[in-house]
Design an enzyme around this catalytic site. Structure first.
Site, PDB file in Angstrom:
ATOM      1  N   LYS A 180       0.905  -1.096   0.105  1.00 49.31           N
ATOM      2  CA  LYS A 180      -0.084   0.166  -0.176  1.00 49.31           C
ATOM      3  C   LYS A 180       0.874   1.412  -0.030  1.00 49.31           C
ATOM      4  CE  LYS A 180      -1.782   3.440   2.343  1.00 49.31           C
ATOM      5  NZ  LYS A 180      -2.393   4.311   1.223  1.00 49.31           N
ATOM      6  N   GLU A 255       9.526   2.286  10.690  1.00 47.37           N
ATOM      7  CA  GLU A 255      10.628   3.189  10.227  1.00 47.37           C
ATOM      8  C   GLU A 255       9.715   4.709  10.361  1.00 47.37           C
ATOM      9  OE1 GLU A 255      13.804   2.939   9.995  1.00 47.37           O
ATOM     10  OE2 GLU A 255      13.842   0.782   9.562  1.00 47.37           O
ATOM     11  N   CYS A 289      12.719  12.079   6.797  1.00 47.61           N
ATOM     12  CA  CYS A 289      12.646  11.752   8.120  1.00 47.61           C
ATOM     13  C   CYS A 289      13.974  12.022   8.600  1.00 47.61           C
ATOM     14  CB  CYS A 289      12.297  10.435   8.228  1.00 47.61           C
ATOM     15  SG  CYS A 289      13.480   9.249   7.376  1.00 47.61           S
ATOM     16  N   GLU A 390       7.965  17.365  14.859  1.00 46.84           N
ATOM     17  CA  GLU A 390       8.451  17.421  13.486  1.00 46.84           C
ATOM     18  C   GLU A 390       7.426  17.906  12.698  1.00 46.84           C
ATOM     19  OE1 GLU A 390       7.595  13.449  11.209  1.00 46.84           O
ATOM     20  OE2 GLU A 390       9.859  13.523  10.765  1.00 46.84           O
TER      21      GLU A 390
HETATM   22  P1  NAP Z   1       1.708   8.756   7.344  1.00 48.32           P
HETATM   23  O1  NAP Z   1       0.717   9.828   7.380  1.00 48.32           O
HETATM   24  O2  NAP Z   1       2.234   7.829   8.774  1.00 48.32           O
HETATM   25  O3  NAP Z   1       1.460   7.721   6.279  1.00 48.32           O
HETATM   26  C1  NAP Z   1       2.516   6.757   5.907  1.00 48.32           C
HETATM   27  C2  NAP Z   1       1.481   5.612   5.169  1.00 48.32           C
HETATM   28  O4  NAP Z   1       0.547   5.067   6.061  1.00 48.32           O
HETATM   29  C3  NAP Z   1       0.869   6.299   3.984  1.00 48.32           C
HETATM   30  O5  NAP Z   1       0.751   5.207   3.023  1.00 48.32           O
HETATM   31  C4  NAP Z   1      -0.655   6.322   4.699  1.00 48.32           C
HETATM   32  O6  NAP Z   1      -1.878   6.237   3.851  1.00 48.32           O
HETATM   33  C5  NAP Z   1      -0.713   5.119   5.678  1.00 48.32           C
HETATM   34  N1  NAP Z   1      -1.562   5.045   6.582  1.00 48.32           N
HETATM   35  C6  NAP Z   1      -2.530   6.200   7.269  1.00 48.32           C
HETATM   36  N2  NAP Z   1      -3.116   5.791   8.020  1.00 48.32           N
HETATM   37  C7  NAP Z   1      -2.859   4.654   8.407  1.00 48.32           C
HETATM   38  C8  NAP Z   1      -3.623   3.404   9.312  1.00 48.32           C
HETATM   39  N3  NAP Z   1      -4.322   4.029  10.343  1.00 48.32           N
HETATM   40  N4  NAP Z   1      -3.140   2.304   9.416  1.00 48.32           N
HETATM   41  C9  NAP Z   1      -1.956   1.839   8.418  1.00 48.32           C
HETATM   42  N5  NAP Z   1      -1.626   2.756   7.341  1.00 48.32           N
HETATM   43  C10 NAP Z   1      -2.008   3.852   7.602  1.00 48.32           C
HETATM   44  O7  NAP Z   1       3.121   9.436   6.715  1.00 48.32           O
HETATM   45  P2  NAP Z   1       3.384  10.319   5.681  1.00 48.32           P
HETATM   46  O8  NAP Z   1       2.752  11.496   6.369  1.00 48.32           O
HETATM   47  O9  NAP Z   1       2.984   9.675   4.523  1.00 48.32           O
HETATM   48  O10 NAP Z   1       4.929  10.355   5.608  1.00 48.32           O
HETATM   49  C11 NAP Z   1       5.751  11.205   6.465  1.00 48.32           C
HETATM   50  C12 NAP Z   1       6.128  10.602   7.557  1.00 48.32           C
HETATM   51  O11 NAP Z   1       6.939   9.517   7.304  1.00 48.32           O
HETATM   52  C13 NAP Z   1       7.000  11.348   8.479  1.00 48.32           C
HETATM   53  O12 NAP Z   1       6.727  11.369   9.794  1.00 48.32           O
HETATM   54  C14 NAP Z   1       8.553  10.863   8.324  1.00 48.32           C
HETATM   55  O13 NAP Z   1       9.349  11.219   9.350  1.00 48.32           O
HETATM   56  C15 NAP Z   1       8.067   9.672   8.294  1.00 48.32           C
HETATM   57  N6  NAP Z   1       9.256   8.702   7.524  1.00 48.32           N
HETATM   58  C16 NAP Z   1      10.136   7.922   8.284  1.00 48.32           C
HETATM   59  C17 NAP Z   1      11.107   7.302   7.459  1.00 48.32           C
HETATM   60  C18 NAP Z   1      12.133   6.510   8.127  1.00 48.32           C
HETATM   61  O14 NAP Z   1      12.792   5.844   7.600  1.00 48.32           O
HETATM   62  N7  NAP Z   1      12.179   6.483   9.601  1.00 48.32           N
HETATM   63  C19 NAP Z   1      11.251   7.608   6.042  1.00 48.32           C
HETATM   64  C20 NAP Z   1      10.353   8.268   5.276  1.00 48.32           C
HETATM   65  C21 NAP Z   1       9.259   9.021   6.162  1.00 48.32           C
HETATM   66  P3  NAP Z   1      -2.576   7.411   3.204  1.00 48.32           P
HETATM   67  O15 NAP Z   1      -2.058   7.204   1.751  1.00 48.32           O
HETATM   68  O16 NAP Z   1      -3.992   7.394   3.564  1.00 48.32           O
HETATM   69  O17 NAP Z   1      -1.649   8.642   3.804  1.00 48.32           O
END
Ligand code: NAP
Ligand code: MG
Length: 497
Positions: A180, A255, A289, A390
């Protein structure tokens, strides 16, 4: 580079077939540099998600992927890498249009993705079992096996690369996949599946379910037929996944977010420190991130550093990723743009000094896209939300420290533990400080470079488990001990009346 203008119609990929969802609701995918519609994506239903999971389970059990030799799987991975190279320009263009990043960044992502497949193609062919010296007549060994059905959920900031960080080890280890991607960036995700299909990976091994996290992500995380969820995204959603995974105690690898410190000592090479600190926070428009979003500077050079940092930040050329000369691209979506601008308002209300930037950019034809000035806050305190939370945008906060002890204390004053940097010309001090920073990805006199061979790992609320390297493969494997008797016969433990 050719710019395609046609609107792409994306599909789900389940059991080797491309198809639309029965759900008439669709997701409109926008180019954040100009607001143009680039793709229409289906929003799969819970039933379709469960169907994909069932297919992945049946395919895993069939052994068409899990039971073939490592050499064979490795050959598929190499083919995938070659196809990524072949389609490099197309992938770069689509990633730019989908995510808003600049070309130089997208080039690195796509090259790294091919390299990641090659790394795991090699790694899976190396010895990875163990045997133990035990007393005769026993022989003991450990073998590694795939986990089973893996749910891969990825974010939008590095749509292709973050997917590949999961796909390469998951496939190498022999797992099947339900994937996904993020709704805002599903385009190169679809391309990845096309490539895997073109490489000849058997049907049912990879399944793509496009749609909302709150529906599809939840279904994957809760399903008792999914053996593992590998998630990259926000800490908040990570926590939710952990809760949902408890039902069948599935394996999780998370992550998550960060608010990483970048410590600059007065004895650092000044130009190097300023330059790397800029890259640390403004690369990817700060939507990284591991961004060095808290710059922590020794007080004797603080004013000079701030002055030079701001001068350089003001010079950054913000513009569309496909435009010649752009150094910083767009924010991924209108809602992220809103979040960032809200945080800038919060910073001002909290009493921080907005030293540079702080506005949406609308001049020079950027008004239809989502662009923000590189932004710098000074006079901040550790309690401020802009220092603790963040922001995930091009917003730096610059803190001041007196001595080494205070620098470490400020650096570790966070719920996160993803990354951190230190700049100094004193080698012993550099090691002393970096070893005290509670974070998994760290740098000395540089900020940013990492390798497919080394683990990507968050401490504290930045995650659980690792990506990349041998550690990243471990996540996608179970370990089994096998004890063999070389003397087949009864134990004699119980008397045999
Ligand atoms: P996000 O809102 O947490 O979404 C990540 C993914 O999870 C998306 O595909 C999202 O779908 C899905 N998702 C949302 N709600 C969910 C739920 N209840 N259950 C399961 N999956 C769900 O994060 P983002 O805004 O896309 O990305 C930014 C974040 O990612 C930041 O906090 C960043 O630090 C973190 N990040 C971390 C790393 C690392 O390696 N540590 C790398 C990159 C990014 P939707 O399409 O609906 O949003
Ligand atoms: Mg999101």
């Amino acid at each position: 580079m050719t710019v395609t203008t046609q609107v792409l119609e994306l599909k789900l990929f389940i059991d080797g077939e491309w198809r639309l969802s029965t759900n008439p609701d669709t997701n409109k995918v926008i180019n954040p540099a100009n607001g143009e519609l680039i793709a229409i994506a289906p929003r799969a239903t819970i039933e379709e998600t469960n169907e994909a999971i069932k297919v992945a389970k049946a395919t895993f059990e069939s052994g068409v992927w899990s039971k073939i030799s490592a050499q064979e799987r490795s050959a598929y991975l190499l083919k995938i890498a070659d196809l990524i190279d072949e389609k490099h320009d197309e992938l770069v263009e689509l990633e730019i249009k989908d995510n808003g990043k600049i070309k130089a960044e997208a080039d690195i992502d796509i090259d790294d993705a091919a390299s990641c497949f090659r790394y795991y193609a090699g790694l899976i062919r190396t010895p990875d079992g163990e045997t133990y010296h035990v007393a005769d007549p026993l022989q003991a060994m450990v073998v590694r096996e795939p986990v089973g059905v893996t749910g891969l959920i990825v974010p939008w900031n590095f749509p292709f690369l973050m997917s590949v960080w999961k796909f390469a080890p998951a496939l190498a280890a022999g797992n099947t996949i339900v994937y996904k991607p993020a709704e805002v960036t599903p385009v190169t995700a679809t391309k990845l599946i096309e490539i895997i299909d073109e490489a000849g990976v058997p049907k049912g091994v990879v399944n793509l379910v496009l749609g909302q996290g709150s529906i599809i992500g939840e279904t994957i995380a809760r399903s008792h037929d999914v053996d593992m969820v590998s998630f990259t995204g926000s800490t908040e959603v990570g926590r939710n996944i952990m809760r949902n995974a408890a039902g069948n105690l599935k394996k999780i690898s998370l992550e998550l977010g960060g608010k990483s410190p970048n410590i600059i000592f007065a004895d650092a090479d000044f130009e190097t420190a300023v330059d790397h600190a800029l890259v640390g926070i403004f690369y990817g428009s700060g939507q990284v991130c591991s961004a060095g979003s808290r710059i922590i500077v020794e007080e004797t050079i603080y004013d000079h550093f701030v002055e030079e940092f701001i001068r350089r930040a003001k010079n950054i050329k913000v513009g569309p990723g496909l435009a010649e000369g752009s150094e910083m691209g767009a924010i991924v979506s209108e809602s992220q743009l809103k979040n960032i601008l809200e945080y800038i308002e919060i910073g001002k209300k909290e009493g921080a000094t907005l030293a540079s930037g702080g506005n949406r950019i609308t001049e020079n034809g950027l008004d239809k896209g989502f662009f923000v000035e590189p932004t710098v806050f000074v006079d901040v305190t550790p309690e401020m939300r802009i220092v603790k939370e963040e922001i995930f945008g091009p917003v730096a906060v610059i803190q001041k420290f007196k001595d080494e002890e205070e620098a470490v204390k400020l650096a570790n004053n966070t719920i996160y533990g993803l990354a951190g940097g230190v700049f100094t010309s004193d080698g012993a001090k550099a090691m002393r400080v970096i070893k005290q920073v509670r974070a998994g990805i760290t740098w000395i006199n540089t900020y940013g470079p990492t390798y497919n061979e080394a683990p990507w790992h968050g401490y504290k609320q930045s995650g659980i488990g690792s990506s990349l390297g041998t550690f990243g493969l471990d996540e996608f494997q179970e370990v089994k001990q096998i004890n063999i008797s070389l003397n087949v016969g009864p134990t004699g433990w119980f008397s045999n009346h």
